[in-house]
Design a protein around this motif. Structure first.
Motif, PDB file in Angstrom:
ATOM      1  N   HIS A   1      -8.485   5.018   6.099  1.00 54.20           N
ATOM      2  CA  HIS A   1      -7.474   6.387   4.436  1.00 54.20           C
ATOM      3  C   HIS A   1      -5.759   5.626   6.255  1.00 54.20           C
ATOM      4  O   HIS A   1      -6.120   5.663   7.451  1.00 54.20           O
ATOM      5  N   GLY A   2      -5.060   5.382   4.872  1.00 50.40           N
ATOM      6  CA  GLY A   2      -3.928   5.725   5.530  1.00 50.40           C
ATOM      7  C   GLY A   2      -3.337   4.278   6.758  1.00 50.40           C
ATOM      8  O   GLY A   2      -3.355   3.530   6.299  1.00 50.40           O
TER       9      GLY A   2
ATOM     10  N   VAL B   1      -3.143   2.342  -4.065  1.00 46.04           N
ATOM     11  CA  VAL B   1      -3.611   3.929  -3.474  1.00 46.04           C
ATOM     12  C   VAL B   1      -5.025   3.739  -3.143  1.00 46.04           C
ATOM     13  O   VAL B   1      -4.943   4.553  -2.440  1.00 46.04           O
ATOM     14  N   GLU B   2      -5.629   3.189  -3.902  1.00 44.37           N
ATOM     15  CA  GLU B   2      -6.848   2.111  -3.960  1.00 44.37           C
ATOM     16  C   GLU B   2      -7.445   1.301  -3.363  1.00 44.37           C
ATOM     17  O   GLU B   2      -6.720   0.680  -4.354  1.00 44.37           O
TER      18      GLU B   2
ATOM     19  N   THR C   1      -6.684   4.515   0.171  1.00 44.04           N
ATOM     20  CA  THR C   1      -7.683   4.296   0.835  1.00 44.04           C
ATOM     21  C   THR C   1      -8.162   3.493   0.097  1.00 44.04           C
ATOM     22  O   THR C   1      -7.979   2.513  -0.501  1.00 44.04           O
TER      23      THR C   1
ATOM     24  N   TYR D   1       0.307  -1.328   0.062  1.00 47.45           N
ATOM     25  CA  TYR D   1      -0.077  -0.055   0.030  1.00 47.45           C
ATOM     26  C   TYR D   1       1.116   1.034  -0.006  1.00 47.45           C
ATOM     27  O   TYR D   1       1.735   1.259   1.084  1.00 47.45           O
ATOM     28  N   ALA D   2       0.639   2.770  -0.782  1.00 51.88           N
ATOM     29  CA  ALA D   2       1.175   4.215  -0.304  1.00 51.88           C
ATOM     30  C   ALA D   2       0.932   4.048   0.838  1.00 51.88           C
ATOM     31  O   ALA D   2      -0.557   4.001   1.248  1.00 51.88           O
ATOM     32  N   SER D   3       1.103   4.962   0.891  1.00 50.98           N
ATOM     33  CA  SER D   3       1.394   5.188   2.622  1.00 50.98           C
ATOM     34  C   SER D   3      -0.495   6.501   2.696  1.00 50.98           C
ATOM     35  O   SER D   3      -1.013   6.305   3.955  1.00 50.98           O
ATOM     36  N   ASP D   4      -1.015   6.556   1.599  1.00 46.64           N
ATOM     37  CA  ASP D   4      -2.087   7.496   1.867  1.00 46.64           C
ATOM     38  C   ASP D   4      -2.878   7.020   0.998  1.00 46.64           C
ATOM     39  O   ASP D   4      -4.129   7.273   0.688  1.00 46.64           O
TER      40      ASP D   4
END
Length: 172
Positions: free
Chosen positions: A58-59, A123-124, A48, A43-46
């Motif tokens: 989130h996050g 990212v999602e 969703t 996962y990206a840190s941001d």
């Protein structure tokens, strides 16, 4: 069991696995091992996340949700298939089988997942499943009778969010 290898979308026209399909496979293989750190690394840190039970997260909430679920997992098995991805998005089908800790009832939950990617990370992440079917299995007759109602579904969501908040406070 990973049933996704060789399915449409996993390999490109040259027979190479698309990097985002490989990322989805890594995520679910980590989930099969109950390795939440490896899942979180996808996962990206941001990021969703959304699903019918937890709603929108989130996050760090996303990885913490998986940590909480894995820590409570009883007899969890997971299979995934139909992995497909390109540069922008992807999808997979997965089925989790487990004993719901609050009732001791067995749940078999088929889920369709959609992903959006950025810079080689998710990212999602959106999971779709039938909340009434889940409630019927997890909660028994009460879930079968009332699990389709907005009132019951909102109560399930509120309990899940409260459980996650409490788990995060204890493990901060």
């Amino acid at each position: 069991m990973n049933e996704g290898i060789g399915r449409r979308g996993v390999h490109d026209k040259n027979g190479m696995t698309h990097p985002n399909a490989a990322l989805i496979e890594r995520f679910y293989e980590a989930f099969q091992r109950l390795d939440v750190d490896a899942m979180a690394a996808c996962y990206a840190s941001d990021v969703t996340f959304g699903d019918p039970v937890f709603g929108e997260l989130h996050g760090a909430e996303v990885s913490d949700m998986w940590r909480m679920l894995v820590s409570r997992a009883q007899e969890l098995t997971l299979a995934f298939s139909h992995v497909a991805a390109d540069d922008a998005g992807g999808s997979a089908h997965w089925v989790a089988s487990y004993v719901f800790s609050q009732t001791g009832r067995t749940v078999v939950n088929p889920v369709d997942a959609r992903f959006v990617f950025r810079d080689g990370l998710i990212v999602e992440h959106r999971d779709r499943f039938d909340l009434w079917r889940w409630a019927s299995q997890a909660l028994g007759a009460k879930g079968a009778l009332f699990g389709w109602t907005p009132f019951a579904q909102n109560a399930i969501r509120a309990q899940a969010r409260h459980g996650l908040a409490a788990w995060r406070a204890r493990n901060a």
